[in-house]
Structures are given as C-alpha cells and as structure tokens.
Design a protein around this motif. Sequence first.
Motif, short mmCIF file in Angstrom:
data_model
loop_
_atom_site.label_atom_id
_atom_site.label_comp_id
_atom_site.label_asym_id
_atom_site.label_seq_id
_atom_site.Cartn_x
_atom_site.Cartn_y
_atom_site.Cartn_z
N ASP A 80 4.31 6.00 6.53
CA ASP A 80 4.84 6.74 5.37
C ASP A 80 4.57 8.22 5.56
N LYS A 118 1.87 1.91 -3.33
CA LYS A 118 0.81 2.44 -4.19
C LYS A 118 0.37 3.85 -3.78
N TYR A 119 0.21 4.05 -2.44
CA TYR A 119 -0.42 5.31 -2.00
C TYR A 119 0.50 6.20 -1.18
N GLY A 129 -9.10 -4.09 -3.11
CA GLY A 129 -9.74 -3.59 -1.89
C GLY A 129 -9.82 -4.63 -0.79
N ASN A 178 0.82 -1.20 0.00
CA ASN A 178 0.00 0.00 0.00
C ASN A 178 0.86 1.26 0.00
N ARG A 188 -12.56 0.84 -1.10
CA ARG A 188 -11.39 1.59 -1.55
C ARG A 188 -11.73 3.06 -1.47
N LEU A 241 -6.10 -4.78 3.20
CA LEU A 241 -6.16 -4.46 4.62
C LEU A 241 -7.08 -5.41 5.37
P1 ADP Z 1 -6.44 -1.78 -2.20
O1 ADP Z 1 -5.06 -1.37 -1.92
O2 ADP Z 1 -6.54 -2.97 -3.10
O3 ADP Z 1 -7.32 -0.67 -2.61
P2 ADP Z 1 -6.53 -2.18 0.65
O4 ADP Z 1 -7.51 -2.92 1.53
O5 ADP Z 1 -5.14 -2.56 0.77
O6 ADP Z 1 -7.08 -2.30 -0.80
O7 ADP Z 1 -6.65 -0.64 1.02
C1 ADP Z 1 -7.92 -0.01 1.14
C2 ADP Z 1 -7.79 1.47 0.89
O8 ADP Z 1 -7.08 2.08 1.96
C3 ADP Z 1 -7.02 1.84 -0.32
O9 ADP Z 1 -7.87 1.89 -1.46
C4 ADP Z 1 -6.41 3.21 -0.01
O10 ADP Z 1 -7.33 4.22 -0.40
C5 ADP Z 1 -6.32 3.20 1.49
N1 ADP Z 1 -4.91 3.07 1.93
C6 ADP Z 1 -4.33 1.92 2.33
N2 ADP Z 1 -3.03 2.16 2.69
C7 ADP Z 1 -2.83 3.49 2.51
C8 ADP Z 1 -1.68 4.37 2.70
N3 ADP Z 1 -0.52 3.89 3.16
N4 ADP Z 1 -1.83 5.67 2.41
C9 ADP Z 1 -3.02 6.15 1.97
N5 ADP Z 1 -4.13 5.37 1.78
C10 ADP Z 1 -4.03 4.07 2.04
#
Ligand code: ADP
Length: 553
Positions: free
Chosen positions: A483, A458-459, A515, A455, A502, A518
């Motif tokens: 992060d 990605k984010y 989604g 994550n 998400r 987590l």
């Molecule tokens: P996915 O990554 O497949 O969307 P996850 O269950 O891992 O599903 O995450 C759910 C949501 O939580 C993500 O869509 C994102 O918006 C948010 N998220 C998770 N980790 C982070 C992060 N480190 N920083 C910002 N947003 C996050």
Amino acid sequence: LKPRLLLLLLSIVALPLAALTAVGLFVARDERALQEHQFRELARSSLMEVDVSIGRVLEDRRRELDRLADGAALEPTALRELIRGEPLARQAFVLDGEGRLLFPREGSAVTENERQFLERSAPVWRRGELARLISGRAEQPVRSSDSTWKIELQRAASNIGYRQTAGPSGEAGWMTWYWGSGTHFLYWRRSGGDRVLGFEVDRARLLADVIAALPATESSADEDDARGLLGRRVLRDANGEVLYQWGRGGDALGADPNAKPLASLGLSPPLQAWRLDEYVPEAMLAAGGGGLWFGIVAGLVGSGALLVLLAVYFYRESSREMREAAQRVNFVNQVSHELKTPLTNIRMYAELMEGRLGEEADPKTREWLDVISSESQRLSRLIGNVLTFGRGRRKTLKLHGKSCRADEIAGAVVERFRPALERRGLKVETALEPADLLALDADALDQILGNLLGNVEKYGGAEGTVRVGCRRDGETIVISVADEGPGVPAAEAERIFRPFYRVSNKLSDGVSGAGIGLAIARELARLHGGDVRLVESGRGAAFEARVKGLEKS
Ligand code: ADP
C-alpha cells in the motif's frame, strides 16, 4: 504438573535450603573451633597453674639443699657425712671457681657410689656447660626456639625464685642432663671463697615430692569441678612415658596413643624435659555445639516447611490462573463457533439481496447492502482468526492440501475486498501471473491474504494504490500486498508479527483489532513451508507471503 514447573518448584525449595544448610554448617564449624579454642586456653592456663605449684615444690627442695650447704665443710669425709641419711641429696660435689671438679675426683680414692656418680655425670663435665654457668659466661638456659616458654618463664620468675637457674652473677642454679634412661638433676651454689658446692638430686625422690603436691589420681567429680578440671592430665617425662596422671576420664583417656591432647605445656626449668598434657573426651567438645546443632536443624526444618508451603501456594495460585485462562479461551472459542452460522447467513442473504436488485435500484440501497456484506466478511475474518489462533495454541492446527491455483484464490480475495477498499478511496491494482496447479490449503491462503488486505483497509491510508501480486519464484508462490499508507516503522518490522502486538500511533489508535492477524498469517505461511515478511518498498507497507506446495491429503 509439567516437568519444567516441577523442577522450578524443587529448585525454589531446594536452593535456599541448600544455601541455609551450607551457612549453618559453616557457623557450626566456626562455633566448634571457637569452643575448642576456649577450652584449649582454659586448659593451658590451668596447666600453667600446675606448673607453678610444681615450681613451689622445687623451690622448697632448693631451700632444703641450701640449708644443707650452709656452713658445710668442703672436705671429702665431711661431705660424705653430710649427705648420709639425706634422701634428697644423692651425691655431693665440689668445684673450683672455673667449674672444674675437685671432689669426687677420678683417680683419687673414691667410694663405689662416687665412682657411679662420676660415670653418670660424665656428660656434665665433658660439655663444660656447668663451668660456663658458674663462671657467669653462659646465657640462661632458655630454649631459644620457644618464645612462649620465655614469656611464661619471665612471668613466673617474679614469684618463683628457683627459675633463675643461673643468674648472670652465677651464684646458684639447677642443671639437668640426660644419661642412661632419663633426666638427672643437680643443684649448685657458691660456698665461700671461689668454691662451689653442689648436690646431685635423687630424681625418684624429687618425682615423689612433685607427685605428692599434685591432686590424687582418683578424685570425685565435685573435687574435679572445684579444681576446674576439664579432663585427664598427664605428666610425661622426656621419653613421653607417663609419670603420673589425674583428673576426669580415667587412665584410658591419657593412655590412648592416638589421642591428641587438647593442650600441652612443657614444665619450667629445671623440669623442662617434662611435659603436661591435658586430654578431654571428644564428646565434650562436641557437646558444646549440641544446642547450636539443634538450632540449625530446627531452623532448616522450619524454613524448609515454610518454603514448601509457599511453593504449594504459588503452584495452586498459578494453576488456578492457568485453569481460568484456559476456560476463557474455551469460552471465546465456543462463542466464535456459535457466531459463525448466523454470520454466514447474514452474508449469504445480503449477497442474495444484492443479486435481486435491478438496474433501477436505489444506489443507497446497493451501498448499504455492500456495507452489510463487507462488515460481515470482516467479522467472519475475525472469527476465523480467533478459531485458527485457538487451534494453533492447542497445537491442533492442520492444513489440508488440495490442487488449486494460487492466482485464482488471490483474485477472488481481492474482488471481495475491492468494494470496501474503493470506498476508502484506494485504487486496487493486481498483477496475478497465471500459476500452475499446486497442493495448497485454499482456506489458509485466503486467510493470509485476507488478513493482509484487511490491514490495508485499516492502516493503508485514505489514498493511493494498493498493489496485489502473485508470481512464481522457483518452487515458491509469492503473494505480495503493497500500500502507499504511512507504513510500519523499521523498529517494529518484526514485532508486528508477535501475537497481540499492536503498533500504537495516530493511525492505529481507535482502529479495532486483536493483534493476531499477522501472527496467524505467518503461522499459516510457515505451515506451507514459507513465511510472511515485511519487505522494503519506497513508500507505505509492503508484505510478502511465500508458500510452497503441501503434501496432498
Ligand atoms: P491488528 O490489525 O489486529 O492490530 P495485526 O497482527 O494484523 O493485528 O497487525 C499488527 C500491527 O501491525 C497493527 O496493529 C498495525 O499497527 C501494523 N500493521 C499491519 N499492517 C499494516 C499496514 N499495512 N500498514 C501499517 N501498519 C500495519
């Protein structure tokens, strides 16, 4: 069929049916009451007609008595002569203007009949009511408590003269009294000067006349129809004894002591002590509602069948959808399994190739190989998540505790991610305190931290530092990932842990993901007796995964 679903289906059918039944019963009861009311009104108005026809008989008798009194001499011998052979007049009597009895008189020479009359009529003279009537000082003998009776009296008075039993003028009238075992009648009228001539009426004769004017006891159904007869009519005296009865249903109906009359009417004066009752068979009242009952039952059966059909239809639809959904999940699971082996091969060969590259190798080649291995890692993480999620759904997710050190596992995962994170421009800092050996599921721990770091990749934004920590908090191992990216809005802090949820924003739109990352991390941590939560941090997103040792397997 699950019991809960069965219960739901039953209530979908049963509740509306119960409501319909209740409404139906209510309507039917109402309808019956209405019908009974209509019958009662009908019976009452025809009993009134009977009363009127009895009134006519009384009127005829009055005329007869008037004729007898016309020009009669008020001498004892003449009076005795006058009533001889008159079946209606049992005894004649004379009063003065104040209502005092002049003839026959106690003490004077009276016949045996006259003596008996004096004995019978003693209450009349004692009460003085007749004297008040004659002197015009008495009210009409109206039972004050019965107002409907008054109205009937007024209505009938216009066509039947006899009801004016004693006008204010005190000219003539009837009088009744109770003696011995029944009611007795007398008729009086002013007769020249201030004398009053009266007759005691023979009640057996009067009753016979009244009965003669009523329909025959036994009659054919056609005759009853023609008379508008509903049931059995009974004429009762003051003691409730049956004097006469006629109409449908036979004697038994009127004689039943428990039967409640549909309608009841006291006769007009001077027969006010008598009563007319009308009885109808219970079946007749119920019969009217028959059609309605049939309608209600048919309606209930019809709507019940419709509801059952609808319920069956919905059940089949939903079970078909559930079956299809289960097939889809199965399909995804199978495909994921099939992908695992080729993917592992790709990863393995990419890593082997990396190892073979010498110092002088082309940096581009090294970079591309890096991409291949980190992308295939990402793909296997996704496949791992799908399979774990499937197991979680089927309740077959099981962990296997083996002695290992959490800091070592965390370190290995960080190293796997480091190239990709650094490629994104992120610095990676670790603070991994050496941990004791603990029974943990290494793959699960790997998956938890992998999802959190995935994550961040990605984010987590394009700059800043990623801090990964591993420490001990009593019996618990705490792994933290923080992060410096845009973070998660406070309102979403819990929702992001829901499967398939998400957050939609500039950062995440266009980033691939199912989604479930987590949700799986949290489930695995919970199976370890801990949890994964978003924790407070100055900037960016900070997650904390807590796990405890498992039972060794
Ligand atoms: P996915 O990554 O497949 O969307 P996850 O269950 O891992 O599903 O995450 C759910 C949501 O939580 C993500 O869509 C994102 O918006 C948010 N998220 C998770 N980790 C982070 C992060 N480190 N920083 C910002 N947003 C996050």
